[in-house]
Design a protein around this motif. Structure first.
Motif, PDB file in Angstrom:
ATOM      1  N   UNK A  86      71.768 -63.870 -67.335  1.00  0.00           N
ATOM      2  CA  UNK A  86      70.441 -63.982 -67.625  1.00  0.00           C
ATOM      3  C   UNK A  86      69.748 -62.317 -66.664  1.00  0.00           C
ATOM      4  N   UNK A  87      68.385 -62.600 -67.015  1.00  0.00           N
ATOM      5  CA  UNK A  87      67.770 -61.493 -67.026  1.00  0.00           C
ATOM      6  C   UNK A  87      67.463 -60.989 -65.472  1.00  0.00           C
ATOM      7  N   UNK A  88      67.010 -59.770 -64.947  1.00  0.00           N
ATOM      8  CA  UNK A  88      66.824 -59.223 -63.634  1.00  0.00           C
ATOM      9  C   UNK A  88      66.474 -59.439 -62.640  1.00  0.00           C
ATOM     10  N   UNK A 124      61.020 -49.835 -62.150  1.00  0.00           N
ATOM     11  CA  UNK A 124      59.556 -50.413 -62.270  1.00  0.00           C
ATOM     12  C   UNK A 124      59.706 -51.704 -61.567  1.00  0.00           C
ATOM     13  N   UNK A 125      58.329 -51.589 -60.769  1.00  0.00           N
ATOM     14  CA  UNK A 125      57.861 -52.922 -59.796  1.00  0.00           C
ATOM     15  C   UNK A 125      57.253 -54.136 -60.979  1.00  0.00           C
ATOM     16  N   UNK A 139      63.370 -55.957 -61.257  1.00  0.00           N
ATOM     17  CA  UNK A 139      63.861 -56.237 -60.083  1.00  0.00           C
ATOM     18  C   UNK A 139      62.905 -57.309 -58.462  1.00  0.00           C
ATOM     19  N   UNK A 140      62.051 -56.998 -58.749  1.00  0.00           N
ATOM     20  CA  UNK A 140      60.578 -57.471 -57.891  1.00  0.00           C
ATOM     21  C   UNK A 140      59.261 -56.541 -57.869  1.00  0.00           C
ATOM     22  N   UNK A 147      64.317 -51.440 -54.393  1.00  0.00           N
ATOM     23  CA  UNK A 147      65.826 -49.891 -54.241  1.00  0.00           C
ATOM     24  C   UNK A 147      66.488 -50.464 -53.981  1.00  0.00           C
ATOM     25  N   UNK A 148      67.063 -51.942 -53.125  1.00  0.00           N
ATOM     26  CA  UNK A 148      67.727 -52.221 -52.697  1.00  0.00           C
ATOM     27  C   UNK A 148      68.353 -53.204 -54.216  1.00  0.00           C
ATOM     28  N   UNK A 149      68.144 -53.878 -54.786  1.00  0.00           N
ATOM     29  CA  UNK A 149      68.643 -54.835 -55.859  1.00  0.00           C
ATOM     30  C   UNK A 149      68.787 -53.492 -56.718  1.00  0.00           C
TER      31      UNK A 149
END
Length: 163
Positions: A86-88, A124-125, A139-140, A147-149
């Motif tokens: 699956x994608x991030x 990246x955001x 990741x969001x 950063x947490x992910x």
């Protein structure tokens, strides 16, 4: 000559190798370049990939960086060998544990094949300017959550000694 200028320059080089199998010309190239590592953009079979990586590692000054860019989704060269990942973004929507599991799966697969470095995930955001494909790779949108992910993904890789 171990400390020749060419070898010193090679310590800074990462070569992208499009070959899927070992050849005498590839061996000559790698010996001449004395690169710090290689990036394989695509894979063939598990056996061919593992053999190629073993031979590359035996020729390059060691220990070389044996790299792949694997994060799942659109950037998933492992799909040549394994079912698609699956994608991030999809993992992040399920939470940190799912992101860690994605990193763990990727880390285990890379380790089994002989890689030691992953050039992912993208940290990246997700922004409106990012576009649809870029958004699935992120990741969001929240910097702290990304950063947490990202940490969770990297911990999964680290469990398998993948940089």
């Amino acid at each position: 000559m171990k400390d020749s200028p060419a070898n010193k320059l090679g310590e800074l080089l990462i070569l992208r190798i499009d070959a899927e199998r070992w050849t005498p010309s590839l061996e000559r190239l790698l010996r001449a370049a004395a690169a710090a590592g290689i990036l394989l953009p695509r894979l063939s079979s598990p056996d061919h990939t593992a053999e190629l990586l073993r031979k590359i590692a035996s020729v390059l000054p060691g220990p070389p960086l044996l790299m792949l860019e694997e994060e799942g989704g659109e950037v998933d060269p492992l799909r040549a060998i394994l079912p698609s990942l699956p994608p991030p973004q999809a993992a992040a929507e399920r939470g940190r544990a799912a992101v860690a599991e994605l990193g763990e799966l990727i880390g285990e697969a890379l380790s089994l094949l002989g890689f030691n470095t992953n050039l992912a995930p993208l940290l990246d955001l997700a922004t409106p300017a990012c576009g649809l494909i870029c958004a699935t790779r992120t990741l969001g949108a929240d910097p702290q959550l990304v950063a947490q992910h990202g940490q969770a993904f990297l911990r999964g890789l680290e469990r398998h000694k993948i940089l």
